[in-house]
Scaffold this active site. Structure first.
Site, PDB file in Angstrom:
ATOM      1  N   HIS A  72       0.838  -1.206   0.000  1.00  0.00           N
ATOM      2  CA  HIS A  72       0.000   0.000   0.000  1.00  0.00           C
ATOM      3  C   HIS A  72       0.872   1.255   0.000  1.00  0.00           C
ATOM      4  CE1 HIS A  72      -4.155  -1.592   1.375  1.00  0.00           C
ATOM      5  NE2 HIS A  72      -3.526  -2.473   0.645  1.00  0.00           N
ATOM      6  N   TYR A 200      -9.587   5.637   6.916  1.00  0.00           N
ATOM      7  CA  TYR A 200      -9.812   5.984   8.324  1.00  0.00           C
ATOM      8  C   TYR A 200     -10.858   7.096   8.338  1.00  0.00           C
ATOM      9  CZ  TYR A 200      -5.501   3.497   9.638  1.00  0.00           C
ATOM     10  OH  TYR A 200      -4.534   2.544   9.857  1.00  0.00           O
ATOM     11  N   PRO A 292      -5.150   0.788  18.416  1.00  0.00           N
ATOM     12  CA  PRO A 292      -4.821   0.274  17.080  1.00  0.00           C
ATOM     13  C   PRO A 292      -4.909   1.291  15.947  1.00  0.00           C
ATOM     14  CG  PRO A 292      -6.961  -0.536  17.789  1.00  0.00           C
ATOM     15  CD  PRO A 292      -6.373   0.186  18.959  1.00  0.00           C
ATOM     16  N   LYS A 296       0.151  -0.020  14.933  1.00  0.00           N
ATOM     17  CA  LYS A 296       1.545  -0.132  15.387  1.00  0.00           C
ATOM     18  C   LYS A 296       1.857  -1.304  16.323  1.00  0.00           C
ATOM     19  CE  LYS A 296       3.149   3.348  13.236  1.00  0.00           C
ATOM     20  NZ  LYS A 296       3.644   2.915  11.941  1.00  0.00           N
ATOM     21  N   TYR A 384       3.475   6.681   9.952  1.00  0.00           N
ATOM     22  CA  TYR A 384       2.670   5.526   9.537  1.00  0.00           C
ATOM     23  C   TYR A 384       3.536   4.447   8.894  1.00  0.00           C
ATOM     24  CZ  TYR A 384      -1.540   3.021   8.201  1.00  0.00           C
ATOM     25  OH  TYR A 384      -2.524   2.056   8.084  1.00  0.00           O
TER      26      TYR A 384
HETATM   27  P1  RFL Z   1       0.547 -11.326  21.813  1.00  0.00           P
HETATM   28  O1  RFL Z   1       0.268 -11.453  20.360  1.00  0.00           O
HETATM   29  O2  RFL Z   1      -0.565 -10.989  22.719  1.00  0.00           O
HETATM   30  O3  RFL Z   1       1.187 -12.716  22.238  1.00  0.00           O
HETATM   31  C1  RFL Z   1       1.358 -13.091  23.573  1.00  0.00           C
HETATM   32  C2  RFL Z   1       1.325 -14.603  23.639  1.00  0.00           C
HETATM   33  O4  RFL Z   1       1.563 -14.992  24.993  1.00  0.00           O
HETATM   34  C3  RFL Z   1       0.648 -16.027  25.330  1.00  0.00           C
HETATM   35  N1  RFL Z   1       0.511 -16.036  26.796  1.00  0.00           N
HETATM   36  C4  RFL Z   1       1.062 -16.985  27.582  1.00  0.00           C
HETATM   37  N2  RFL Z   1       1.812 -18.056  27.300  1.00  0.00           N
HETATM   38  C5  RFL Z   1       2.210 -18.825  28.326  1.00  0.00           C
HETATM   39  N3  RFL Z   1       1.879 -18.596  29.622  1.00  0.00           N
HETATM   40  C6  RFL Z   1       1.133 -17.516  29.949  1.00  0.00           C
HETATM   41  N4  RFL Z   1       0.810 -17.286  31.222  1.00  0.00           N
HETATM   42  C7  RFL Z   1       0.690 -16.658  28.905  1.00  0.00           C
HETATM   43  N5  RFL Z   1      -0.063 -15.527  28.871  1.00  0.00           N
HETATM   44  C8  RFL Z   1      -0.149 -15.166  27.588  1.00  0.00           C
HETATM   45  C9  RFL Z   1      -0.612 -15.661  24.582  1.00  0.00           C
HETATM   46  O5  RFL Z   1      -1.484 -16.768  24.418  1.00  0.00           O
HETATM   47  C10 RFL Z   1      -0.046 -15.156  23.262  1.00  0.00           C
HETATM   48  O6  RFL Z   1       0.108 -16.200  22.329  1.00  0.00           O
HETATM   49  O7  RFL Z   1       1.709 -10.279  22.104  1.00  0.00           O
HETATM   50  P2  RFL Z   1       2.987  -9.828  21.224  1.00  0.00           P
HETATM   51  O8  RFL Z   1       3.724 -11.010  20.707  1.00  0.00           O
HETATM   52  O9  RFL Z   1       3.678  -8.819  22.044  1.00  0.00           O
HETATM   53  O10 RFL Z   1       2.359  -9.140  19.917  1.00  0.00           O
HETATM   54  C11 RFL Z   1       1.684  -7.929  20.012  1.00  0.00           C
HETATM   55  C12 RFL Z   1       0.500  -7.899  19.041  1.00  0.00           C
HETATM   56  O11 RFL Z   1      -0.240  -9.096  19.119  1.00  0.00           O
HETATM   57  C13 RFL Z   1      -0.434  -6.722  19.350  1.00  0.00           C
HETATM   58  O12 RFL Z   1       0.301  -5.539  19.605  1.00  0.00           O
HETATM   59  C14 RFL Z   1      -1.420  -6.375  18.262  1.00  0.00           C
HETATM   60  O13 RFL Z   1      -2.088  -7.472  17.727  1.00  0.00           O
HETATM   61  C15 RFL Z   1      -2.433  -5.383  18.873  1.00  0.00           C
HETATM   62  N6  RFL Z   1      -3.748  -5.524  18.293  1.00  0.00           N
HETATM   63  C16 RFL Z   1      -3.975  -4.919  17.116  1.00  0.00           C
HETATM   64  N7  RFL Z   1      -3.010  -4.124  16.570  1.00  0.00           N
HETATM   65  C17 RFL Z   1      -3.207  -3.546  15.389  1.00  0.00           C
HETATM   66  O14 RFL Z   1      -2.317  -2.836  14.909  1.00  0.00           O
HETATM   67  N8  RFL Z   1      -4.396  -3.713  14.719  1.00  0.00           N
HETATM   68  C18 RFL Z   1      -5.408  -4.511  15.213  1.00  0.00           C
HETATM   69  O15 RFL Z   1      -6.433  -4.671  14.583  1.00  0.00           O
HETATM   70  C19 RFL Z   1      -5.220  -5.137  16.461  1.00  0.00           C
HETATM   71  N9  RFL Z   1      -6.194  -5.918  16.997  1.00  0.00           N
HETATM   72  C20 RFL Z   1      -4.770  -6.304  18.924  1.00  0.00           C
HETATM   73  C21 RFL Z   1      -5.981  -6.500  18.225  1.00  0.00           C
HETATM   74  C22 RFL Z   1      -4.610  -6.868  20.199  1.00  0.00           C
HETATM   75  C23 RFL Z   1      -5.612  -7.614  20.820  1.00  0.00           C
HETATM   76  N10 RFL Z   1      -5.395  -8.098  22.163  1.00  0.00           N
HETATM   77  C24 RFL Z   1      -4.071  -8.080  22.733  1.00  0.00           C
HETATM   78  C25 RFL Z   1      -6.374  -8.485  23.071  1.00  0.00           C
HETATM   79  C26 RFL Z   1      -6.983  -7.282  18.805  1.00  0.00           C
HETATM   80  C27 RFL Z   1      -6.814  -7.860  20.087  1.00  0.00           C
HETATM   81  C28 RFL Z   1      -7.936  -8.694  20.614  1.00  0.00           C
HETATM   82  C1  PHB Z   2      -6.415  -4.074  10.236  1.00  0.00           C
HETATM   83  O1  PHB Z   2      -6.460  -4.302   9.006  1.00  0.00           O
HETATM   84  O2  PHB Z   2      -6.722  -4.944  11.060  1.00  0.00           O
HETATM   85  C2  PHB Z   2      -6.003  -2.755  10.712  1.00  0.00           C
HETATM   86  C3  PHB Z   2      -5.557  -1.809   9.812  1.00  0.00           C
HETATM   87  C4  PHB Z   2      -5.182  -0.550  10.260  1.00  0.00           C
HETATM   88  C5  PHB Z   2      -5.257  -0.241  11.607  1.00  0.00           C
HETATM   89  C6  PHB Z   2      -5.679  -1.201  12.508  1.00  0.00           C
HETATM   90  C7  PHB Z   2      -6.068  -2.464  12.068  1.00  0.00           C
HETATM   91  O3  PHB Z   2      -4.898   0.990  12.027  1.00  0.00           O
END
Ligand code: RFL
Ligand code: PHB
Length: 393
Positions: A72, A200, A292, A296, A384
């Site tokens: 993109h 957005y 989100p 980032k 970004y």
């Molecule tokens: P993660 O991906 O949360 O991975 C952590 C891992 O640790 C495991 N865990 C354990 N394992 C063993 N023993 C324990 N006691 C444990 N407790 C936890 C979990 O099962 C998991 O597998 O963290 P990491 O690796 O730091 O990665 C960060 C990203 O995942 C996160 O920043 C993003 O996904 C944030 N986020 C989003 N970011 C975006 O930019 N766009 C999004 O649309 C977006 N949606 C989200 C999200 C984060 C969410 N969380 C944390 C609830 C949606 C959700 C639901």
């Molecule tokens: C997504 O595609 O899940 C997405 C894209 C942009 C954002 C957050 C989530 O800022």
């Protein structure tokens, strides 16, 4: 069992750290509470900064991303039913790639297993000990059988709700936090994206985001109450609200299709300082959360472990402890800048329940400014596509 680096959590942070360490000849064991399938199917973030893409490519795990990722060159900001394009490539020379986080996780798990990496899924009741000694330990259970992992270092990559951060003595970590009075209701739909770039959208009924995962799957979000009950949101209501907020005067609107997944994510900004206690190093969501809106979260997790892997390589290869001692400070410089950007995007695009008429007009002026000034658009674009990665060396 004994290893050099015990890693708690098989999200992007834990898996990428294990991969980077293996490339340096450093042994690690990953302990994950959930099943492999759960980790591989968990729908989350979707936008990769160019620095993240480069790192995945350079370290040999970018093959599928190169085939399936969508490049993109711009994003669109919408308000008053009109979209305004920010041309990131023209402004910065860089781009982002849309590729689901769970695909990155799949690629990393496959690479680690192929290389003989040790990943333990469904490891229950993990706990960490002796963090301020030279022999920290992880205890956990697999199938009810107690296991013990002795390590040189522990990487707390276990996300916001993990056990590593709360395991340091009280007072070690200072927490900086802001909780937003809204969340995002996200859906994944079997529908061809109705345009190529993300939108957005600021709307009087609340923010909405148009994104995608592939040429046949659209990803959409709606600002909602953080405690929203999904039972109140049958598919028809979700589509109606999305169409109300996203439809523009030129007739553009998202295509509809079968909803494959629906979830609510609360939103917060959160930073832990420092990101180290003794031989425990926190990385990714276990140390910080961003709303989100700036896309980032996953990128920050990857940039943390890049720095941590550099520090650990310095320790094992050159006997240097000074690099690891700087891990927290070096990461936090970038983290705070990303926090600022994510907070700013969130503030500019959402409806705040306590906003005064002054705040509303200021927000509107901000959108007008960013979409009409090359200088302001460049600042947005630079953040970004991703600020430069930090280095310890
Ligand atoms: P993660 O991906 O949360 O991975 C952590 C891992 O640790 C495991 N865990 C354990 N394992 C063993 N023993 C324990 N006691 C444990 N407790 C936890 C979990 O099962 C998991 O597998 O963290 P990491 O690796 O730091 O990665 C960060 C990203 O995942 C996160 O920043 C993003 O996904 C944030 N986020 C989003 N970011 C975006 O930019 N766009 C999004 O649309 C977006 N949606 C989200 C999200 C984060 C969410 N969380 C944390 C609830 C949606 C959700 C639901
Ligand atoms: C997504 O595609 O899940 C997405 C894209 C942009 C954002 C957050 C989530 O800022």
């Amino acid at each position: 069992m004994r290893t050099q680096v015990g890693i708690v959590g098989a999200g992007p942070a834990g898996l990428m750290l294990s991969h980077l360490l293996a490339l340096q000849g450093i042994e690690s064991v990953v302990i994950e509470a959930r099943s492999r399938q759960y980790c591989e199917d968990r729908v989350r973030a979707g936008v990769l900064e160019q620095g993240t893409v480069d790192l995945l490519n350079e370290t040999g795990v970018g093959e599928r991303m190169q085939l399936q990722g969508l490049l993109h060159h711009g994003i669109e900001l919408g308000f008053d039913r009109r979209r305004h394009r920010i041309d990131m490539t023209k402004l910065t020379g860089r781009a982002v790639t849309v590729y689901g986080q769970h695909e990155v996780v799949r690629d990393l798990i496959a690479a680690r297993l192929k290389a003989g990496g040790q990943l333990f899924f469904e490891a229950e009741n993990a706990s960490v000990y002796a963090l301020d000694s030279e022999r920290p330990m992880v205890r956990y259970e697999v199938g009810g059988v107690a296991q013990q992992l002795e390590c040189d270092f522990i990487a707390g990559c276990d996300g916001f709700h993990g056990i590593c951060r709360p395991s340091a003595p009280e007072g070690v970590f200072q927490v900086y936090e802001r909780v937003y009075p809204f969340g995002w209701l996200g859906i994944l739909a079997e529908a061809a994206p109705s345009q190529e770039e993300l939108v957005y959208m600021n709307h009087e009924r609340g923010f909405a985001l148009f994104s995608m995962r592939s040429p046949t799957v659209t990803r959409l979000y709606l600002q909602c109450d953080p405690a929203e009950d999904l039972k109140e949101w049958p598919d028809e209501r979700v589509w109606q609200e999305l169409q109300t907020r996203l439809t523009c005067d030129d007739g553009w609107r998202p295509n509809e299709g079968r909803i494959l997944q629906k979830s609510v994510t609360p939103m917060r900004s959160f930073v832990t300082e420092p990101m180290q206690y003794g031989r425990l190093f926190l990385a990714g969501d276990s140390a910080h959360i961003v709303p989100p809106t700036g896309a980032k979260g996953m990128n920050l997790a990857i940039s943390d472990v890049r720095v941590l892997a550099e520090g650990l390589a310095g320790f094992y290869k050159a006997g240097r402890s000074d690099l690891l001692a700087r891990y927290s400070d070096v990461c936090l410089r970038r983290i705070w800048k990303v926090q600022r950007f994510s907070w700013w995007m969130t503030s500019m695009l959402h409806q705040f329940p306590d906003a005064s008429p002054f705040d509303q007009r200021r927000q509107r002026a901000e959108l007008d400014y960013v979409t009409s000034s090359a200088a302001a658009a460049k600042s947005l674009a630079e953040n970004y596509v991703g600020l430069p990665m930090e280095h310890l060396l």
